[in-house]
Scaffold this motif. Structure first.
Motif, PDB file in Angstrom:
ATOM      1  N   ALA A  67       0.936  -1.380  -0.176  1.00  0.00           N
ATOM      2  CA  ALA A  67      -0.039  -0.028  -0.064  1.00  0.00           C
ATOM      3  C   ALA A  67       0.800   1.203   0.211  1.00  0.00           C
ATOM      4  CB  ALA A  67      -1.013   0.089   1.343  1.00  0.00           C
ATOM      5  N   MET A  68       1.990   1.444   0.857  1.00  0.00           N
ATOM      6  CA  MET A  68       2.605   2.549   0.828  1.00  0.00           C
ATOM      7  C   MET A  68       3.228   2.829  -0.494  1.00  0.00           C
ATOM      8  SD  MET A  68       2.858   3.995   3.852  1.00  0.00           S
ATOM      9  CE  MET A  68       4.665   4.933   3.537  1.00  0.00           C
ATOM     10  N   GLU A  69       3.802   1.839  -0.892  1.00  0.00           N
ATOM     11  CA  GLU A  69       4.241   2.133  -2.603  1.00  0.00           C
ATOM     12  C   GLU A  69       3.189   2.434  -3.685  1.00  0.00           C
ATOM     13  OE1 GLU A  69       6.575  -0.375  -6.193  1.00  0.00           O
ATOM     14  OE2 GLU A  69       6.408  -1.163  -4.168  1.00  0.00           O
ATOM     15  N   GLU A  70       1.960   1.764  -3.440  1.00  0.00           N
ATOM     16  CA  GLU A  70       1.150   2.145  -4.509  1.00  0.00           C
ATOM     17  C   GLU A  70       0.222   3.293  -4.399  1.00  0.00           C
ATOM     18  OE1 GLU A  70       0.531  -2.860  -5.834  1.00  0.00           O
ATOM     19  OE2 GLU A  70      -1.323  -1.792  -4.606  1.00  0.00           O
ATOM     20  N   PHE A  71       0.005   3.665  -3.144  1.00  0.00           N
ATOM     21  CA  PHE A  71      -0.588   4.904  -2.777  1.00  0.00           C
ATOM     22  C   PHE A  71       0.245   5.925  -3.661  1.00  0.00           C
ATOM     23  CE2 PHE A  71      -2.811   3.595   1.098  1.00  0.00           C
ATOM     24  CZ  PHE A  71      -4.390   3.851   0.650  1.00  0.00           C
ATOM     25  N   GLN A  72       1.644   5.701  -3.831  1.00  0.00           N
ATOM     26  CA  GLN A  72       2.364   6.823  -4.475  1.00  0.00           C
ATOM     27  C   GLN A  72       2.642   6.630  -6.026  1.00  0.00           C
ATOM     28  OE1 GLN A  72       5.433   8.244  -1.483  1.00  0.00           O
ATOM     29  NE2 GLN A  72       4.915   6.613  -0.602  1.00  0.00           N
ATOM     30  N   THR A  73       2.395   5.467  -6.572  1.00  0.00           N
ATOM     31  CA  THR A  73       2.491   5.351  -8.051  1.00  0.00           C
ATOM     32  C   THR A  73       1.218   4.837  -8.709  1.00  0.00           C
ATOM     33  OG1 THR A  73       2.959   2.920  -7.168  1.00  0.00           O
ATOM     34  CG2 THR A  73       4.851   4.279  -7.231  1.00  0.00           C
ATOM     35  N   LEU A  74       0.035   4.081  -8.092  1.00  0.00           N
ATOM     36  CA  LEU A  74      -0.860   3.732  -8.873  1.00  0.00           C
ATOM     37  C   LEU A  74      -1.630   4.981  -9.586  1.00  0.00           C
ATOM     38  CD1 LEU A  74      -2.393   0.719  -6.890  1.00  0.00           C
ATOM     39  CD2 LEU A  74      -0.628   0.671  -9.065  1.00  0.00           C
ATOM     40  N   ASP A  75      -2.373   4.670 -10.825  1.00  0.00           N
ATOM     41  CA  ASP A  75      -3.027   5.448 -11.009  1.00  0.00           C
ATOM     42  C   ASP A  75      -4.600   5.620 -10.463  1.00  0.00           C
ATOM     43  OD1 ASP A  75      -1.506   6.047 -13.386  1.00  0.00           O
ATOM     44  OD2 ASP A  75      -2.951   5.116 -14.909  1.00  0.00           O
ATOM     45  N   VAL A  76      -5.355   6.567 -10.408  1.00  0.00           N
ATOM     46  CA  VAL A  76      -6.220   6.901  -9.477  1.00  0.00           C
ATOM     47  C   VAL A  76      -7.543   7.396 -10.216  1.00  0.00           C
ATOM     48  CG1 VAL A  76      -7.110   7.987  -7.268  1.00  0.00           C
ATOM     49  CG2 VAL A  76      -4.925   7.543  -7.379  1.00  0.00           C
ATOM     50  N   VAL A  77      -8.635   6.587 -10.149  1.00  0.00           N
ATOM     51  CA  VAL A  77     -10.025   7.127 -10.578  1.00  0.00           C
ATOM     52  C   VAL A  77     -10.300   7.900  -9.688  1.00  0.00           C
ATOM     53  CG1 VAL A  77     -12.183   6.353 -11.328  1.00  0.00           C
ATOM     54  CG2 VAL A  77     -10.138   4.953 -12.066  1.00  0.00           C
ATOM     55  N   VAL A  78     -11.051   9.279 -10.086  1.00  0.00           N
ATOM     56  CA  VAL A  78     -11.448  10.590  -9.518  1.00  0.00           C
ATOM     57  C   VAL A  78     -12.695  10.962 -10.064  1.00  0.00           C
ATOM     58  CG1 VAL A  78     -10.898  12.649  -8.299  1.00  0.00           C
ATOM     59  CG2 VAL A  78      -8.994  11.146  -9.057  1.00  0.00           C
ATOM     60  N   SER A  79     -13.657  11.141  -9.084  1.00  0.00           N
ATOM     61  CA  SER A  79     -14.962  11.807  -9.421  1.00  0.00           C
ATOM     62  C   SER A  79     -15.404  12.729  -8.336  1.00  0.00           C
ATOM     63  CB  SER A  79     -16.134  10.734  -9.669  1.00  0.00           C
ATOM     64  OG  SER A  79     -16.081  10.061  -8.179  1.00  0.00           O
ATOM     65  N   GLY A  80     -16.252  13.634  -8.756  1.00  0.00           N
ATOM     66  CA  GLY A  80     -16.952  14.394  -7.814  1.00  0.00           C
ATOM     67  C   GLY A  80     -18.109  15.046  -8.088  1.00  0.00           C
ATOM     68  N   LEU A  81     -18.949  15.647  -7.141  1.00  0.00           N
ATOM     69  CA  LEU A  81     -20.200  16.042  -7.307  1.00  0.00           C
ATOM     70  C   LEU A  81     -20.353  17.068  -8.388  1.00  0.00           C
ATOM     71  CD1 LEU A  81     -23.158  15.487  -6.002  1.00  0.00           C
ATOM     72  CD2 LEU A  81     -22.564  17.364  -4.420  1.00  0.00           C
ATOM     73  N   THR A  82     -19.271  17.766  -8.331  1.00  0.00           N
ATOM     74  CA  THR A  82     -19.275  18.754  -9.517  1.00  0.00           C
ATOM     75  C   THR A  82     -17.921  18.797 -10.011  1.00  0.00           C
ATOM     76  OG1 THR A  82     -18.479  20.604  -7.995  1.00  0.00           O
ATOM     77  CG2 THR A  82     -20.829  20.393  -8.036  1.00  0.00           C
ATOM     78  N   ASP A  83     -17.724  19.474 -11.113  1.00  0.00           N
ATOM     79  CA  ASP A  83     -16.267  19.531 -11.680  1.00  0.00           C
ATOM     80  C   ASP A  83     -15.302  20.246 -10.694  1.00  0.00           C
ATOM     81  OD1 ASP A  83     -17.305  18.368 -14.029  1.00  0.00           O
ATOM     82  OD2 ASP A  83     -17.655  20.361 -15.297  1.00  0.00           O
ATOM     83  N   ALA A  84     -16.016  21.226 -10.066  1.00  0.00           N
ATOM     84  CA  ALA A  84     -14.909  21.887  -9.227  1.00  0.00           C
ATOM     85  C   ALA A  84     -14.525  20.865  -8.000  1.00  0.00           C
ATOM     86  CB  ALA A  84     -15.481  23.187  -8.697  1.00  0.00           C
ATOM     87  N   CYS A  85     -15.258  20.253  -7.560  1.00  0.00           N
ATOM     88  CA  CYS A  85     -15.206  19.184  -6.519  1.00  0.00           C
ATOM     89  C   CYS A  85     -14.069  18.064  -6.977  1.00  0.00           C
ATOM     90  CB  CYS A  85     -16.424  18.329  -6.164  1.00  0.00           C
ATOM     91  SG  CYS A  85     -17.683  19.331  -5.381  1.00  0.00           S
ATOM     92  N   CYS A  86     -14.328  17.686  -8.061  1.00  0.00           N
ATOM     93  CA  CYS A  86     -13.559  16.646  -8.815  1.00  0.00           C
ATOM     94  C   CYS A  86     -12.053  17.191  -8.860  1.00  0.00           C
ATOM     95  CB  CYS A  86     -13.899  16.417 -10.072  1.00  0.00           C
ATOM     96  SG  CYS A  86     -12.838  14.887 -10.933  1.00  0.00           S
ATOM     97  N   GLN A  87     -11.946  18.462  -9.570  1.00  0.00           N
ATOM     98  CA  GLN A  87     -10.673  19.189  -9.502  1.00  0.00           C
ATOM     99  C   GLN A  87      -9.971  19.476  -8.249  1.00  0.00           C
ATOM    100  OE1 GLN A  87      -9.218  19.840 -12.476  1.00  0.00           O
ATOM    101  NE2 GLN A  87      -7.414  20.191 -10.923  1.00  0.00           N
ATOM    102  N   ARG A  88     -10.915  19.614  -7.185  1.00  0.00           N
ATOM    103  CA  ARG A  88     -10.031  19.883  -5.726  1.00  0.00           C
ATOM    104  C   ARG A  88      -9.377  18.564  -5.275  1.00  0.00           C
ATOM    105  NH1 ARG A  88     -11.575  22.359  -0.797  1.00  0.00           N
ATOM    106  NH2 ARG A  88      -9.766  22.386   0.595  1.00  0.00           N
ATOM    107  N   ALA A  89     -10.310  17.449  -5.735  1.00  0.00           N
ATOM    108  CA  ALA A  89      -9.855  16.071  -5.316  1.00  0.00           C
ATOM    109  C   ALA A  89      -8.661  15.743  -6.004  1.00  0.00           C
ATOM    110  CB  ALA A  89     -10.952  14.987  -5.325  1.00  0.00           C
ATOM    111  N   MET A  90      -8.584  16.085  -7.060  1.00  0.00           N
ATOM    112  CA  MET A  90      -7.543  15.803  -8.108  1.00  0.00           C
ATOM    113  C   MET A  90      -6.169  16.721  -7.663  1.00  0.00           C
ATOM    114  SD  MET A  90      -9.076  15.528 -11.715  1.00  0.00           S
ATOM    115  CE  MET A  90      -7.529  14.758 -12.652  1.00  0.00           C
ATOM    116  N   ASP A  91      -6.291  17.600  -7.176  1.00  0.00           N
ATOM    117  CA  ASP A  91      -5.140  18.442  -6.599  1.00  0.00           C
ATOM    118  C   ASP A  91      -4.396  18.018  -5.472  1.00  0.00           C
ATOM    119  OD1 ASP A  91      -5.690  20.365  -8.405  1.00  0.00           O
ATOM    120  OD2 ASP A  91      -6.924  21.843  -7.302  1.00  0.00           O
TER     121      ASP A  91
END
Length: 455
Positions: free
Chosen positions: A166-190
């Protein structure tokens, strides 16, 4: 200014996530309702086995506690004074096929009471698809009195790491991200962009929820296929591992190897999450069948051990069986839905006297032995259920001196058998039964799958 990140839930996922964020330079406050766990973490103690760059997780925990990058509390209100971002890792337990949403929804209700305008709630738990819009967002809205997507932001990015990496993969794996709004998603991606070097894939809430469940269900199906192939190999009298190795030489084939079953939290629960989100379980019979195949794998192994004991002139009922390893997989001390534990319980139900040893699992079950030597003493059979690093250096020939002859060995991946071979023990056995072997100092059973072991 609130500059901390809050991680809510400090289990097998939440704690590594917290420390991975610390490794990336973030300041994290961890939140858990378990006072005992919080006290242990404050003292630099954790039972989560998660090596990282040659160090155990406990060393990283103590380092980041000492540096001030990591702190722990049971109070969400205390965390809210320091953090404006809340990453939630509270899981959904499953009993049978019934999903219990209450722990996560209780967490959402408590979190709602401490939210402030501008905060971000980022759910990282595996969900029943549809929960974000149907359950979590309404709970956060009603409890906070704020408008989700306007006054505060809500996003979903399921974790997809493997325990032990987990320690390694949290820092290396791709992540699927979604949000209630586009702004929500962008904040999470940041936020997540500061954690992982992998790519961030933006999608809808529902697709993100489904993608995590489907990833786990796909592995459940692949493991079930491996168990079926084991039966096919036996019918043809060939080594299943050799069969799989040959098939995997094709670039588009990636078969897994059979083991004792499937454990942990994610894979065994995937079918229940998926089934709870659709109108009829009959729509997904493949996933249902795969779940049953994997759930019954320990029963099949017990039957095979029973048959091997009969061939050696013994019976499972009344036999002393040593079970080696109790973790849900090799190198893990996680016993949640562990097939090794299930296997040991099945043997006991069938009348065997079971002793089990796992150096990474604290005393919990009545059949646990205090040492490997005690576990193996007077054994009629040895079953290798989950391999731990400590077993690599164990003096197996000497330890088996006290076993009863002939000794039956259930060793699906031949780890124990290979070590005995390396110690110059002469072994004879059927190539199509690599997981069942009978050993003896002197040849005491003239059966096809007999093994004669002579130091």
């Amino acid at each position: 200014m609130r500059t901390h990140l809050a991680v809510v839930g400090l289990g097998y996922i939440g704690l590594p996530l917290s420390l991975a964020l610390c490794e990336r330079g973030e300041t994290v406050i961890g939140v858990d309702i378990d006072q005992r766990k919080v006290d242990e973490l404050r003292a630099g103690i954790t039972h989560v086995m998660e090596p990282y760059r040659g160090e155990p997780l406990e060393i990283l925990l103590r380092r980041h506690l000492a540096s001030g990058r990591f702190s722990v509390t049971t109070s969400l209100s205390e965390a809210a004074k320091l953090a404006s971002v809340f990453l939630v890792t509270v899981g959904l337990p499953v009993a049978g096929d019934v999903v219990d949403k209450s722990p996560l929804l209780a967490c959402a209700r408590d979190l709602a009471t401490v939210l402030s305008p501008g905060d971000l709630v980022l759910i990282r738990s595996t969900l029943v698809p549809g929960m974000m819009e149907q359950d979590i967002v309404p709970v956060l809205a009603s409890g906070s009195g704020l408008v989700p997507g306007k006054d505060f932001q809500v996003a979903y990015a399921p974790e997809r790491v493997a325990e032990g990496r987990a320690m390694e993969e949290f820092q290396t794996l791709d992540v699927v991200v979604s949000g209630l709004t586009d702004a929500c998603c962008q904040r999470a991606m940041d936020v997540l962009g500061r954690l992982t070097d992998g790519q961030l894939h933006k999608t809808s809430l529902r697709v993100a929820e489904l993608s995590k469940v489907v990833e786990n269900a796909q592995r459940d199906v692949n493991i079930a296929l491996a168990h079926e192939l084991k039966l096919v190999a036996e019918q043809h009298g060939v080594d299943v591992y050799e069969l799989i190795r040959m098939a995997n030489t094709h670039p588009r084939v990636q078969l897994l190897e059979p083991n004792l079953g499937v454990g942990g939290f994610c894979i065994p629960n995937a079918y229940a999450y998926l089934a709870a989100s659709i109108s009829s379980e009959e729509l997904i019979p493949l996933f249902s069948l795969a779940r049953q195949i994997n759930l019954t794998a320990p029963h099949r192994a017990a039957r095979q051990l029973d048959e091997a004991l009969r061939q050696a002139g013994k019976r499972l009922s009344g036999a002393r069986v040593a079970v080696i390893g109790l973790g849900m997989k090799d190198g893990s001390n996680d016993i949640r839905q562990s097939p090794a534990v299930h296997f040991a319980e099945i043997l006991a139900e069938r009348g065997a006297t079971v002793t089990a040893f796992d150096p990474t699992v604290e005393p919990y079950f009545p059949f646990q032995a205090p040492s490997l030597e005690d576990c193996l003493a007077d054994a009629d059979a040895v079953a290798v259920a989950a391999w731990q690093a400590e077993f690599d250096a164990a003096p197996w020939p000497a330890l088996l001196e006290g076993a009863r002859q002939p000794l039956v060995v259930l060793d699906l991946k031949r780890r124990l058998v290979q070590r005995l071979q390396a110690a110059d023990w002469q072994i004879r056995g059927d190539t199509h039964l690599p997981y069942v072997a009978i050993s003896a100092r002197r040849l005491q059973a003239s059966h096809d799958c007999a093994m004669e072991m002579v130091p």
